[in-house]
Write an enzyme that holds these catalytic residues in place. Structure first.
Site, PDB file in Angstrom:
ATOM      1  N   THR A  40       0.833  -1.209   0.000  1.00 51.19           N
ATOM      2  CA  THR A  40       0.000   0.000   0.000  1.00 51.19           C
ATOM      3  C   THR A  40       0.866   1.256   0.000  1.00 51.19           C
ATOM      4  O   THR A  40       0.569   2.241  -0.681  1.00 51.19           O
ATOM      5  CB  THR A  40      -0.914   0.005   1.247  1.00 51.19           C
ATOM      6  OG1 THR A  40      -1.697  -1.178   1.230  1.00 51.19           O
ATOM      7  CG2 THR A  40      -1.822   1.213   1.277  1.00 51.19           C
ATOM      8  N   HIS A  43       2.090   2.020  -3.383  1.00 49.03           N
ATOM      9  CA  HIS A  43       1.044   2.666  -4.195  1.00 49.03           C
ATOM     10  C   HIS A  43       0.943   4.148  -3.846  1.00 49.03           C
ATOM     11  O   HIS A  43       0.757   5.001  -4.709  1.00 49.03           O
ATOM     12  CB  HIS A  43      -0.318   2.004  -3.964  1.00 49.03           C
ATOM     13  CG  HIS A  43      -0.402   0.584  -4.441  1.00 49.03           C
ATOM     14  ND1 HIS A  43      -0.218   0.231  -5.748  1.00 49.03           N
ATOM     15  CD2 HIS A  43      -0.658  -0.570  -3.777  1.00 49.03           C
ATOM     16  CE1 HIS A  43      -0.356  -1.084  -5.874  1.00 49.03           C
ATOM     17  NE2 HIS A  43      -0.613  -1.585  -4.695  1.00 49.03           N
TER      18      HIS A  43
END
Ligand code: ZN
Length: 342
Positions: A40, A43
Site C-alpha cells: 500500500t 502505491h
C-alpha cells in the site's frame, strides 16, 4: 518530529519536520520504534490509479508499526504509558449494522491509518485506545512491527480448515510467505506456493513449503503429480492480485475447494465461473484482519512457536527510506523494516 510525508497528489514522499500528533480523550500517542513497508505504501508513493481515486493528501502514510505509549487521553483505561504496542490499522465506526453485530472487520465506514488519516512513518503516531494491541515485553521488535500484515496472513490462512489439506498459494510476497508458514504450522498436508520471482521462491523454500513453483517456467499440475496429488488442491490463498492467478487456481483445485482471496487486482479479471458453480467452490474475499480474533490467534501462534522471522529480509534507518522503497519495489526482498528509533 520527523515524518515521511505525502504533501501533494502525485508521485513521491518527503522526509520532513511536521507537528507531533495531538490526541483526543480516547486516543493514545505512541513513540514509533519500527515500521514495516507495505505494498500500500508503494502505491501511495508512486501515486497509481488506486491512489488517485482513494487518497487525499496531505497525510503521513505507514500502518505497520511497533512503538511505546508516551501519552494517553483522559478517558483511556486499558493502556498505560510505557506499554509496548502495535495498532490495528482499520478504525471502525462502531455504529453501522456490522459493527453493532460485532463484525467490526466488515464496517462500511472503515478509516485506514496511514491511508485516510496520519500513519506511522513518523516519530509519533496517534490511534484510538480501541485499536491498540498490547505486546508482551521481550517480543522481537521486528516481528512486533509486522503484526498488521501477519494478521492479513492469519486471517487468510485460518479462513478455512486446512488440517490435512493440500494448500496452493499464489504469490510469494511477505503475506503469501507468512500464510505458507501458518498453513504449515496449523497442520496442512502439502503447501505449494507460486511466484515469478526467484528470490521470493527461494525464501519460500527456506520457510518449509513442499514446493515453490516459478510459473513463468513451470506448471503447477506437474508439481501436483510429483507430490502424488490426484484430485486437486483443497484450499487456495490468492495473494498476488495478478489476473492469471484465479484462472490458475481454478484449473488446479478439486470439487468443493475453498479459496481465500487477498491479492487486489488492478482491474477487473475474468475466470471460469462455470467451474466455480459445477465444482461447488467457495471464494471468500479477505481485507484486513478480524477485529480482534485474528490478533488473539496470531499472538497465540507466535507464542507457541510460529516462526515467520525469515520473511524479514532487510532493515533500514528511516532516513534511508528511499533506498528501502526502491528495494521493496524491485521485489527482490521479503518484508523490509524501517527503524525510527535513531
Ligand atoms: Zn461500522
Amino acid at each position: 518530529m520527523r515524518a515521511l510525508f505525502k504533501a501533494l497528489r502525485g508521485p513521491g514522499l518527503e522526509l520532513r519536520d511536521v507537528p507531533e500528533p495531538i490526541i483526543g480523550e480516547r486516543d493514545v500517542k505512541i513513540k514509533v520504534l519500527k515500521t514495516g513497508i507495505c505494498g500500500t505504501d508503494l502505491h501511495i508513493e508512486s501515486w497509481d490509479s488506486w491512489a488517485d481515486a482513494n487518497l487525499h493528501p496531505p497525510f503521513i502514510p505507514g500502518h505497520e508499526f511497533v512503538g511505546r505509549i508516551v501519552e494517553i487521553g483522559a478517558d483511556v483505561t486499558s493502556i498505560k504509558i510505557g506499554d509496548l504496542v502495535s495498532g490495528e490499522g482499520h478504525i471502525v465506526c462502531g455504529l453501522c449494522r456490522n459493527c453493532r453485530a460485532g463484525r467490526r472487520h466488515l464496517c462500511m465506514n472503515t478509516i485506514g491509518v496511514g491511508v485516510n488519516r496520519d500513519g506511522a512513518f513518523a516519530e509519533f503516531v496517534s490511534i484510538p485506545e480501541s485499536n491498540v494491541w498490547l505486546h508482551p515485553e521481550g517480543i522481537d521488535l521486528d516481528l512486533a512491527s509486522i503484526f498488521d500484515p501477519l494478521g492479513n496472513a492469519v486471517h487468510t490462512a485460518l479462513s478455512f480448515p486446512v488440517v490435512g489439506e493440500d494448500v496452493l498459494i499464489t504469490g510469494a510476497g511477505p503475506i503469501g510467505l507468512m500464510a505458507a508458514s501458518i498453513a504449515r504450522f496449523v497442520g496442512a498436508r502439502f503447501v505449494v506456493i507460486t511466484d515469478v520471482n526467484e528470490y521470493r521462491l527461494n525464501l519460500a523454500r527456506s520457510m518449509g513449503v513442499d514446493a515453490a513453483v516459478n510459473i513463468s517456467t513451470e506448471d503447477v499440475s506437474k508439481t501436483m503429480k510429483e507430490l502424488g496429488m490426484k484430485e486437486g488442491f483443497d484450499v487456495a490463498f490468492e495473494m498476488s492480485g495478478h489476473k492469471s492467478a484465479m484462472p490458475m487456481i481454478l484449473a488446479n483445485v478439486g470439487h468443493g475447494a475453498r479459496i481465500a482471496a487477498l491479492g487486489l487486482p488492478a482491474e477487473p479479471i475474468s475466470f471460469d465461473w462455470a467451474k466455480v458453480v459445477t465444482h461447488m467452490i467457495t471464494i471468500k474475499g479477505i481485507y484486513g484482519r478480524e477485529m480482534y480474533e485474528t490478533w488473539y490467534s496470531m499472538n497465540a501462534m507466535v507464542r507457541k512457536g510460529l516462526d515467520v522471522s525469515p520473511v524479514i529480509t532487510h532493515k533500514y534507518a528511516a532516513n534511508d527510506w528511499k533506498e528501502a522503497f526502491e528495494l521493496a519495489r524491485s521485489g527482490d526482498c521479503g518484508k523490509i523494516i524501517l527503524d525510527w528509533s535513531n
